[in-house]
Write an enzyme that holds these catalytic residues in place. Structure first.
Site, short mmCIF file in Angstrom:
data_model
loop_
_atom_site.label_atom_id
_atom_site.label_comp_id
_atom_site.label_asym_id
_atom_site.label_seq_id
_atom_site.Cartn_x
_atom_site.Cartn_y
_atom_site.Cartn_z
N ASP A 85 0.63 -1.20 0.24
CA ASP A 85 -0.14 0.04 -0.10
C ASP A 85 0.58 1.53 0.00
OD1 ASP A 85 -2.66 1.82 0.40
OD2 ASP A 85 -1.53 1.83 2.69
N ASP A 98 -0.02 5.27 1.15
CA ASP A 98 -0.76 6.12 1.87
C ASP A 98 -0.84 5.75 3.59
OD1 ASP A 98 -1.14 9.10 0.90
OD2 ASP A 98 -2.77 7.97 -0.42
#
Length: 219
Positions: free
Chosen positions: A8, A10
Site C-alpha cells: 500500500d 498512504d
C-alpha cells in the site's frame, strides 16, 4: 514460495494518513466540533465515498458553511503538516531487500497516481516497482479487491505467492479478499484498529527484516 510483495502507499510507505486526520481534527475544533477516530476510520485506505469528513462537518454545523471553505481550511493545514514527512522507518530497506531476494514488487493504492507520483519522485522510489496500480485504473478501490487482483495479474503471480503490506482495515480487507498473505504494519493513527485474521502484524518494518517476515509467513 513467495514470489512477490505488494505495498500500500498512504499510511504504509509514507504516513500521509495521520497528518490528514490531525488536519481535520484541527479544523473541526475551530468550529467547536470533534471528529472521532472511529468515524474517520471509515474512509482510511479507501475513498470519501464511504464517509466524507468535509461534507459531514458542513452538515452538522448550525450555521451554514460552504464545503469548499472547509476543504481549503483542511487542505492548508494538511499541506503544512506534509512538509516534514519522510518514508516510514524500514520502507526503503524492505524495497532493497526485495530486490536482493529477486522478488517482484507491486504498489496497490486507493489514491490517484497524481497524488502518489510526487512522493515517489521526491523519495526516489519509482525504480523499485514492477507494477504500480492506483485508483485511476480500477472501477472500485479498497476494500474491494480489484487493486490487488490487477496487481497479481501484472506481476504474474498467484495470490498465495504474494504478500501484501497494509496499515488500514480497508486495505487489509482488500488484500485478504484477493487471497494474498497479509502483513499489517499500522501507523500512529491505525494502531488501535481492530485487525483480525491477518498472517502477521509488526509495529514497523524496522522490527523485522523482510526475509524474516517471509520465513514466518511460509511456516
Amino acid at each position: 514460495m513467495i514470489k512477490a510483495v505488494v505495498f500500500d502507499f498512504d499510511g504504509l510507505m509514507v504516513d500521509t494518513e495521520t497528518p490528514a486526520y490531525h488536519a481535520f481534527c484541527k479544523v473541526y475544533g475551530e468550529y467547536g466540533k470533534e471528529l472521532p477516530l472511529a468515524m474517520y476510520a471509515q474512509c482510511v485506505g479507501t475513498s470519501f465515498d464511504v464517509f466524507n469528513p468535509y461534507t459531514y462537518l458542513a452538515e452538522i454545523l448550525v450555521h451554514s458553511v460552504d464545503v469548499e471553505v472547509i476543504r481549503k481550511q483542511v487542505d492548508d493545514q494538511y499541506r503544512e503538516l506534509l512538509r516534514q514527512i519522510e518514508p516510514r522507518p524500514g520502507v526503503v530497506d524492505y524495497l532493497n531487500e526485495a530486490k536482493v531476494l529477486g522478488l517482484k514488487i507491486g504498489l496497490a493504492s486507493s489514491s490517484y497516481f497524481n497524488w502518489i507520483e510526487p512522493y515517489l519522485t521526491r523519495f526516489g522510489l519509482h525504480e523499485y516497482f514492477d507494477s504500480i496500480n492506483t485508483a485511476d485504473l480500477v472501477k472500485e478501490v479498497k476494500p474491494d479487491p480489484e487493486l490487488y487482483l490487477i496487481s497479481l495479474q501484472k506481476l504474474e503471480v498467484h495470490p498465495e505467492e504474494a504478500i501484501s503490506f497494509e496499515d488500514s482495515l480497508n486495505g487489509f480487507t482488500a488484500a485478504k479478499s484477493a487471497g494474498l498473505r497479509t502483513v499489517i504494519v499500522p501507523n500512529e493513527m491505525t494502531s488501535t484498529f481492530p485487525f483480525e485474521h491477518y498472517d502477521l502484524k509488526i509495529p514497523s518494518m524496522e522490527a523485522m527484516t523482510l526475509k524474516e517476515v517471509i520465513r514466518q509467513i511460509e511456516q
